[in-house]
Design a protein around this motif. Structure first.
Motif, mmCIF file in Angstrom:
data_model
loop_
_atom_site.group_PDB
_atom_site.id
_atom_site.type_symbol
_atom_site.label_atom_id
_atom_site.label_comp_id
_atom_site.label_asym_id
_atom_site.label_seq_id
_atom_site.Cartn_x
_atom_site.Cartn_y
_atom_site.Cartn_z
ATOM 1 N N ILE A 286 5.164 -17.371 40.716
ATOM 2 C CA ILE A 286 4.937 -17.268 39.264
ATOM 3 C C ILE A 286 3.509 -17.742 38.938
ATOM 4 C CG2 ILE A 286 5.646 -18.131 37.003
ATOM 5 C CD1 ILE A 286 8.538 -18.261 38.158
ATOM 6 N N LYS A 288 0.973 -17.819 40.967
ATOM 7 C CA LYS A 288 -0.061 -16.956 41.552
ATOM 8 C C LYS A 288 -0.126 -15.581 40.894
ATOM 9 C CE LYS A 288 0.771 -16.838 46.071
ATOM 10 N NZ LYS A 288 0.616 -16.609 47.505
ATOM 11 N N HIS A 289 1.073 -15.010 40.582
ATOM 12 C CA HIS A 289 1.064 -13.591 40.230
ATOM 13 C C HIS A 289 1.565 -13.229 38.823
ATOM 14 C CE1 HIS A 289 0.730 -13.144 44.579
ATOM 15 N NE2 HIS A 289 1.883 -13.738 44.757
ATOM 16 N N ALA A 290 2.456 -14.052 38.246
ATOM 17 C CA ALA A 290 3.250 -13.546 37.112
ATOM 18 C C ALA A 290 2.517 -13.449 35.772
ATOM 19 C CB ALA A 290 4.494 -14.397 36.932
ATOM 20 N N ASP A 312 11.137 -15.722 34.775
ATOM 21 C CA ASP A 312 9.846 -15.885 34.099
ATOM 22 C C ASP A 312 9.648 -14.729 33.130
ATOM 23 O OD1 ASP A 312 8.047 -13.695 35.179
ATOM 24 O OD2 ASP A 312 8.609 -14.617 37.075
ATOM 25 N N LYS A 315 4.547 -10.542 34.100
ATOM 26 C CA LYS A 315 4.299 -9.089 34.122
ATOM 27 C C LYS A 315 5.286 -8.316 34.972
ATOM 28 C CE LYS A 315 0.941 -9.273 37.863
ATOM 29 N NZ LYS A 315 -0.400 -9.034 38.305
ATOM 30 N N GLY A 316 6.108 -9.007 35.727
ATOM 31 C CA GLY A 316 7.115 -8.302 36.523
ATOM 32 C C GLY A 316 6.580 -7.843 37.871
ATOM 33 N N ILE A 317 7.501 -7.540 38.782
ATOM 34 C CA ILE A 317 7.104 -7.061 40.115
ATOM 35 C C ILE A 317 7.422 -5.573 40.178
ATOM 36 C CG2 ILE A 317 7.309 -7.452 42.598
ATOM 37 C CD1 ILE A 317 8.809 -10.022 42.025
ATOM 38 N N MET A 328 5.686 -11.258 52.620
ATOM 39 C CA MET A 328 6.369 -12.285 53.402
ATOM 40 C C MET A 328 7.114 -13.336 52.586
ATOM 41 S SD MET A 328 6.213 -11.269 56.225
ATOM 42 C CE MET A 328 5.383 -9.937 57.019
ATOM 43 N N GLY A 329 6.585 -13.656 51.391
ATOM 44 C CA GLY A 329 7.260 -14.677 50.591
ATOM 45 C C GLY A 329 8.655 -14.221 50.202
ATOM 46 N N LEU A 330 8.726 -13.004 49.657
ATOM 47 C CA LEU A 330 10.021 -12.456 49.225
ATOM 48 C C LEU A 330 10.932 -12.242 50.431
ATOM 49 C CD1 LEU A 330 8.809 -9.795 46.619
ATOM 50 C CD2 LEU A 330 9.468 -12.153 46.220
HETATM 51 N N1 LIG Z 1 7.225 -13.736 39.613
HETATM 52 C C1 LIG Z 1 6.400 -12.720 39.927
HETATM 53 N N2 LIG Z 1 5.787 -12.021 38.938
HETATM 54 C C2 LIG Z 1 4.974 -10.980 39.222
HETATM 55 N N3 LIG Z 1 4.705 -10.539 40.475
HETATM 56 C C3 LIG Z 1 5.275 -11.208 41.491
HETATM 57 C C4 LIG Z 1 6.151 -12.320 41.292
HETATM 58 N N4 LIG Z 1 6.599 -12.739 42.503
HETATM 59 C C5 LIG Z 1 6.028 -11.929 43.407
HETATM 60 N N5 LIG Z 1 5.228 -11.021 42.818
HETATM 61 C C6 LIG Z 1 4.525 -9.899 43.471
HETATM 62 O O1 LIG Z 1 5.183 -9.633 44.679
HETATM 63 C C7 LIG Z 1 4.299 -9.716 45.771
HETATM 64 C C8 LIG Z 1 5.014 -10.239 46.980
HETATM 65 O O2 LIG Z 1 5.335 -11.608 46.836
HETATM 66 P P1 LIG Z 1 5.380 -12.517 48.124
HETATM 67 O O3 LIG Z 1 5.758 -13.876 47.715
HETATM 68 O O4 LIG Z 1 6.218 -11.827 49.119
HETATM 69 O O5 LIG Z 1 3.898 -12.451 48.665
HETATM 70 P P2 LIG Z 1 2.615 -13.283 48.198
HETATM 71 O O6 LIG Z 1 2.985 -14.318 47.196
HETATM 72 O O7 LIG Z 1 1.571 -12.289 47.788
HETATM 73 O O8 LIG Z 1 2.152 -13.926 49.573
HETATM 74 P P3 LIG Z 1 2.842 -15.145 50.373
HETATM 75 O O9 LIG Z 1 4.069 -15.552 49.608
HETATM 76 O O10 LIG Z 1 3.198 -14.536 51.717
HETATM 77 O O11 LIG Z 1 1.820 -16.198 50.433
HETATM 78 C C9 LIG Z 1 3.156 -10.571 45.281
HETATM 79 O O12 LIG Z 1 1.951 -10.280 45.947
HETATM 80 C C10 LIG Z 1 3.083 -10.194 43.807
HETATM 81 O O13 LIG Z 1 2.358 -8.992 43.642
#
Ligand SMILES: Nc1ncnc2c1ncn2[C@@H]1O[C@H](COP(=O)(O)OP(=O)(O)OP(=O)(O)O)[C@@H](O)[C@H]1O
Ligand SMILES: [Mg+2]
Length: 363
Positions: A286, A288-290, A312, A315-317, A328-330
């Motif tokens: 959240i 880093k990306h949301a 959250d 902006k959504g995935i 990898m995180g997911l």
């Molecule tokens: N809550 C969120 N809101 C928006 N986009 C998301 C969210 N969570 C994940 N993402 C998107 O999904 C992608 C994959 O998430 P993931 O956690 O697998 O990888 P990462 O965070 O980019 O890298 P890592 O977790 O391996 O360090 C992200 O790069 C991002 O684009």
């Protein structure tokens, strides 16, 4: 739904068509029928009536059975097509069947037509069922291949993480613990070699060595605590999540609401670690990306199930990313969940945010 067979009759001779209908009725077949005479009517009926089977005359004044068959073949290749004619010769009949026409019958032997209709319908039904089974098998197979690829990628990623981790631990052990232990050994040697004349100097040196040993123990703790979330071992899941959220709030202005529903007990170590890591990764994602402004975290215990929900309003995935086996995180969350037999569900809608839900059976 009606089980009546829908029969489209292409016949220009009205009395032949009625005779055919009578014969069909006489046989006890449950059917509904439509009679068409021209190419235009035939094409329209294919789409509107959607017949289960077509009975077609061989030659009509402005149209013919073979052309009708090719038109039908293009639009509805699976619908059985039987030529019913008074004049068709043996050779023509063989040629027609070679070209894909299901069967043929003679107008003066209409009694032979009924078994041909039932057989054609039965065969088509079996083919359809086979197609459905094959399609299902294909989807299952594709799913399997996809999950195999995901597992392979995750294993590769884990390997890389482990190698990086090992390299880091080796560096920390060498630079921190190594240095400290060498220092302690030298201090002991100095005492052993009688370098100090007075007892007070020896006492002072021993005190210094003891504090060096304490520092070394601290270093050891620090290094090992980075290997697993030690906080879970000491505090348990709920306080660890509270700690995580408190730390998270210090790093951001995103509003974060945590609801724990008065859960106070400790859970199994693997369950706790999984829940903690999923929460940690979700919060990091959240951040880093949301681009979210609010987060709601809820932990619930209900009907012998422990669940975690993190939503959250960011902006959504994109679904393309959600399904991407390389993230990898997911993938790590999914793997962790599957290891403890939990269900992990991630839903997301563009500009409406993301929800991560984890649920596991507990005793
Ligand atoms: N809550 C969120 N809101 C928006 N986009 C998301 C969210 N969570 C994940 N993402 C998107 O999904 C992608 C994959 O998430 P993931 O956690 O697998 O990888 P990462 O965070 O980019 O890298 P890592 O977790 O391996 O360090 C992200 O790069 C991002 O684009
Ligand atoms: Mg991530």
């Amino acid at each position: 739904m009606s089980n009546k067979i829908k029969i489209l009759i292409l016949e220009d001779n009205q009395s032949d068509a009625e005779l055919l209908q009578r014969e069909l009725k006489k046989s006890g077949l449950s059917f509904s029928s439509e009679i068409v005479q021209t190419q235009h009517e035939f094409i329209a009926a294919l789409d509107s009536f959607k017949p289960d089977i077509i009975l077609s005359d061989y030659s009509l004044p402005s149209f013919d059975g073979v052309t009708a068959f090719h038109i039908k073949q293009k639009k509805y290749p699976d619908t059985p097509f039987i030529i019913v004619s008074g004049i068709i010769g043996e050779e023509n009949a063989v040629e027609l069947i070679k070209n894909g026409v299901t069967d043929y019958a003679l107008k003066n032997k209409l009694f032979a037509l009924i078994p041909k209709i039932t057989r054609a319908i039965k065969e088509e039904k079996e083919k359809k069922e086979k197609r459905i089974v094959n399609k299902k098998l294909k989807t299952e197979h594709e799913k399997l291949l996809k999950s195999e690829a995901q597992i392979r990628n995750f294993a590769k990623h884990l390997n890389q993480v482990m190698e990086d981790e090992q390299a880091r631990i080796a560096r920390d052990l060498h630079d921190e613990l190594g240095q400290q232990l060498v220092g302690i050994k030298m201090g002991i040697r100095m005492i052993k070699e009688d370098n100090y004349t007075e007892q007070s100097m020896i006492d002072e040196k021993i005190n210094k060595l003891m504090s060096d040993v304490d520092a070394t123990i601290q270093s050891l703790r620090k290094i090992s605590s980075q290997l697993r979330p030690r906080i879970i071992d000491t505090l348990g899941l709920i306080p660890s999540i509270e700690f995580l959220v408190t730390e998270f709030k210090k790093k951001t202005t995103i509003k974060c609401h945590l609801e724990l529903n008065n859960i106070s007990e400790k859970f199994d170590k693997d369950v706790s670690t999984c829940f903690f890591r999923v929460c940690q990764e979700s919060l990091t994602n959240i951040l880093k990306h949301a681009e979210a402004t609010e987060i709601a975290i809820e932990i619930k215990k209900e009907n012998k199930k422990l669940s975690l929900k993190i939503s959250d309003n960011g902006k959504g995935i994109a679904s393309r990313i959600l399904e991407n086996p390389f993230s990898m995180g997911l993938l790590g969350m999914r793997e962790r969940a599957s290891i403890i037999g939990a269900d992990l569900n991630i839903t997301s809608k563009k500009d409406f945010g993301t929800t991560v839900q984890l649920k596991v059976k507990i005793n």
